[in-house]
Design a protein around this motif. Structure first.
Motif, mmCIF file in Angstrom:
data_model
loop_
_atom_site.group_PDB
_atom_site.id
_atom_site.type_symbol
_atom_site.label_atom_id
_atom_site.label_comp_id
_atom_site.label_asym_id
_atom_site.label_seq_id
_atom_site.Cartn_x
_atom_site.Cartn_y
_atom_site.Cartn_z
ATOM 1 N N GLY A 296 0.814 -1.215 0.000
ATOM 2 C CA GLY A 296 0.000 0.000 0.000
ATOM 3 C C GLY A 296 0.847 1.264 0.000
ATOM 4 O O GLY A 296 0.546 2.230 -0.714
ATOM 5 N N VAL A 297 1.915 1.253 0.791
ATOM 6 C CA VAL A 297 2.817 2.415 0.848
ATOM 7 C C VAL A 297 3.528 2.588 -0.492
ATOM 8 O O VAL A 297 3.611 3.695 -1.036
ATOM 9 C CB VAL A 297 3.839 2.279 2.001
ATOM 10 C CG1 VAL A 297 4.871 3.392 1.944
ATOM 11 C CG2 VAL A 297 3.120 2.302 3.350
ATOM 12 N N GLY A 298 4.033 1.487 -1.057
ATOM 13 C CA GLY A 298 4.715 1.556 -2.349
ATOM 14 C C GLY A 298 3.809 2.074 -3.444
ATOM 15 O O GLY A 298 4.209 2.900 -4.266
ATOM 16 N N SER A 299 2.588 1.614 -3.451
ATOM 17 C CA SER A 299 1.610 2.056 -4.445
ATOM 18 C C SER A 299 1.316 3.552 -4.287
ATOM 19 O O SER A 299 1.291 4.302 -5.269
ATOM 20 C CB SER A 299 0.316 1.241 -4.295
ATOM 21 O OG SER A 299 -0.649 1.682 -5.201
ATOM 22 N N ALA A 300 1.110 3.993 -3.052
ATOM 23 C CA ALA A 300 0.824 5.407 -2.786
ATOM 24 C C ALA A 300 2.019 6.286 -3.162
ATOM 25 O O ALA A 300 1.847 7.380 -3.710
ATOM 26 C CB ALA A 300 0.450 5.607 -1.320
ATOM 27 N N LEU A 301 3.238 5.820 -2.884
ATOM 28 C CA LEU A 301 4.445 6.586 -3.238
ATOM 29 C C LEU A 301 4.590 6.718 -4.752
ATOM 30 O O LEU A 301 4.887 7.796 -5.269
ATOM 31 C CB LEU A 301 5.698 5.940 -2.654
ATOM 32 C CG LEU A 301 5.955 6.197 -1.180
ATOM 33 C CD1 LEU A 301 7.085 5.302 -0.672
ATOM 34 C CD2 LEU A 301 6.278 7.653 -0.937
ATOM 35 N N THR A 302 4.384 5.625 -5.476
ATOM 36 C CA THR A 302 4.497 5.661 -6.937
ATOM 37 C C THR A 302 3.477 6.624 -7.520
ATOM 38 O O THR A 302 3.797 7.443 -8.390
ATOM 39 C CB THR A 302 4.310 4.249 -7.533
ATOM 40 O OG1 THR A 302 5.326 3.403 -7.013
ATOM 41 C CG2 THR A 302 4.375 4.268 -9.047
ATOM 42 N N TYR A 303 2.249 6.534 -7.044
ATOM 43 C CA TYR A 303 1.182 7.428 -7.523
ATOM 44 C C TYR A 303 1.532 8.882 -7.208
ATOM 45 O O TYR A 303 1.421 9.754 -8.070
ATOM 46 C CB TYR A 303 -0.144 7.051 -6.862
ATOM 47 C CG TYR A 303 -1.312 7.833 -7.391
ATOM 48 C CD1 TYR A 303 -1.969 7.444 -8.552
ATOM 49 C CD2 TYR A 303 -1.759 8.983 -6.744
ATOM 50 C CE1 TYR A 303 -3.039 8.171 -9.047
ATOM 51 C CE2 TYR A 303 -2.813 9.715 -7.236
ATOM 52 C CZ TYR A 303 -3.449 9.302 -8.381
ATOM 53 O OH TYR A 303 -4.504 10.031 -8.868
ATOM 54 N N ALA A 304 1.990 9.138 -5.991
ATOM 55 C CA ALA A 304 2.330 10.507 -5.583
ATOM 56 C C ALA A 304 3.474 11.060 -6.423
ATOM 57 O O ALA A 304 3.416 12.206 -6.877
ATOM 58 C CB ALA A 304 2.698 10.534 -4.094
ATOM 59 N N LYS A 305 4.515 10.269 -6.634
ATOM 60 C CA LYS A 305 5.655 10.722 -7.441
ATOM 61 C C LYS A 305 5.202 11.109 -8.848
ATOM 62 O O LYS A 305 5.590 12.148 -9.377
ATOM 63 C CB LYS A 305 6.732 9.638 -7.522
ATOM 64 C CG LYS A 305 7.491 9.436 -6.241
ATOM 65 C CD LYS A 305 8.469 8.277 -6.383
ATOM 66 C CE LYS A 305 9.203 8.022 -5.093
ATOM 67 N NZ LYS A 305 10.154 6.894 -5.214
ATOM 68 N N ARG A 306 4.383 10.261 -9.441
ATOM 69 C CA ARG A 306 3.896 10.528 -10.798
ATOM 70 C C ARG A 306 3.052 11.808 -10.837
ATOM 71 O O ARG A 306 3.249 12.666 -11.696
ATOM 72 C CB ARG A 306 3.099 9.322 -11.302
ATOM 73 C CG ARG A 306 2.721 9.424 -12.759
ATOM 74 C CD ARG A 306 2.084 8.158 -13.294
ATOM 75 N NE ARG A 306 0.852 7.844 -12.604
ATOM 76 C CZ ARG A 306 0.626 6.719 -11.935
ATOM 77 N NH1 ARG A 306 1.538 5.796 -11.844
ATOM 78 N NH2 ARG A 306 -0.534 6.509 -11.358
ATOM 79 N N GLN A 307 2.161 11.949 -9.882
ATOM 80 C CA GLN A 307 1.298 13.130 -9.846
ATOM 81 C C GLN A 307 2.098 14.405 -9.601
ATOM 82 O O GLN A 307 1.841 15.445 -10.205
ATOM 83 C CB GLN A 307 0.222 12.963 -8.765
ATOM 84 C CG GLN A 307 -0.760 11.850 -9.047
ATOM 85 C CD GLN A 307 -1.503 12.035 -10.352
ATOM 86 O OE1 GLN A 307 -2.017 13.089 -10.645
ATOM 87 N NE2 GLN A 307 -1.529 10.992 -11.167
ATOM 88 N N ILE A 308 3.065 14.337 -8.710
ATOM 89 C CA ILE A 308 3.886 15.514 -8.394
ATOM 90 C C ILE A 308 4.707 15.941 -9.607
ATOM 91 O O ILE A 308 4.756 17.128 -9.943
ATOM 92 C CB ILE A 308 4.803 15.229 -7.183
ATOM 93 C CG1 ILE A 308 3.957 15.136 -5.913
ATOM 94 C CG2 ILE A 308 5.876 16.294 -7.043
ATOM 95 C CD1 ILE A 308 4.699 14.543 -4.731
ATOM 96 N N LEU A 309 5.350 14.991 -10.272
ATOM 97 C CA LEU A 309 6.163 15.329 -11.440
ATOM 98 C C LEU A 309 5.313 15.919 -12.562
ATOM 99 O O LEU A 309 5.705 16.881 -13.220
ATOM 100 C CB LEU A 309 6.950 14.114 -11.928
ATOM 101 C CG LEU A 309 8.088 13.656 -11.026
ATOM 102 C CD1 LEU A 309 8.689 12.341 -11.539
ATOM 103 C CD2 LEU A 309 9.158 14.735 -10.918
ATOM 104 N N GLN A 310 4.135 15.337 -12.784
ATOM 105 C CA GLN A 310 3.237 15.878 -13.805
ATOM 106 C C GLN A 310 2.812 17.297 -13.438
ATOM 107 O O GLN A 310 2.817 18.191 -14.291
ATOM 108 C CB GLN A 310 1.993 15.001 -13.960
ATOM 109 C CG GLN A 310 2.242 13.732 -14.735
ATOM 110 C CD GLN A 310 0.981 12.923 -14.882
ATOM 111 O OE1 GLN A 310 0.845 11.885 -14.265
ATOM 112 N NE2 GLN A 310 0.059 13.397 -15.689
ATOM 113 N N ALA A 311 2.449 17.507 -12.199
ATOM 114 C CA ALA A 311 2.003 18.840 -11.754
ATOM 115 C C ALA A 311 3.150 19.850 -11.787
ATOM 116 O O ALA A 311 2.950 21.004 -12.189
ATOM 117 C CB ALA A 311 1.417 18.743 -10.348
#
Length: 135
Positions: free
Chosen positions: A115-130
């Motif tokens: 769950g943590v790994g999934s949330a981190l991957t999603y957050a990294k992708r969203q942050i870089l896109q933003a």
């Protein structure tokens, strides 16, 4: 003189740890960011397939491969640090030492390593896109 800007957000009547900070005048880091943005444009091909939602998504590794070389060319670096409950992102300018720091609070569906790994991957992708206005 070093300037520091901080924004705190309110959520559900309580102060969150979410913050945005600029260290330095911003002159050099913003110029380099604009140069990077000019090269990157606004889109990146969504090559990932999500069979559960029947949708396409931008893969983190493709995003990093697109952003990193351009950032390096213009003297920008990106560091991301998980804190346990969130992700600190620092965009820095190599020559001036100026940087922008932000905090992203993780939302965990599962409180386990997956769950943590999934949330981190999603957050990294969203942050870089933003960060670079990519879609």
């Amino acid at each position: 003189m070093e300037e520091k800007h901080r924004v705190l957000k309110e959520k559900e009547g309580r102060k969150m740890d979410s913050e945005f900070q600029l260290f330095g005048t911003g002159k050099d880091i913003f110029k380099s960011w604009f140069d990077v943005k000019t090269v990157l444009k606004s889109t990146i091909l969504a090559e990932g397939k999500n069979p559960h939602y029947k949708s396409d998504y931008i893969q983190l590794d493709a995003l990093v491969k697109k952003i990193d070389p351009v950032c390096q060319k213009y003297g920008l670096g990106i560091m991301m640090f998980p804190t346990g409950s969130g992700l600190i992102t620092i965009l820095f300018h190599k020559e001036s030492g100026q940087y922008i720091q932000s905090y992203y609070e993780l939302i965990l569906d599962k409180r386990n390593p997956q769950g943590v790994g999934s949330a981190l991957t999603y957050a990294k992708r969203q942050i870089l896109q933003a960060l670079f206005g990519l879609s």
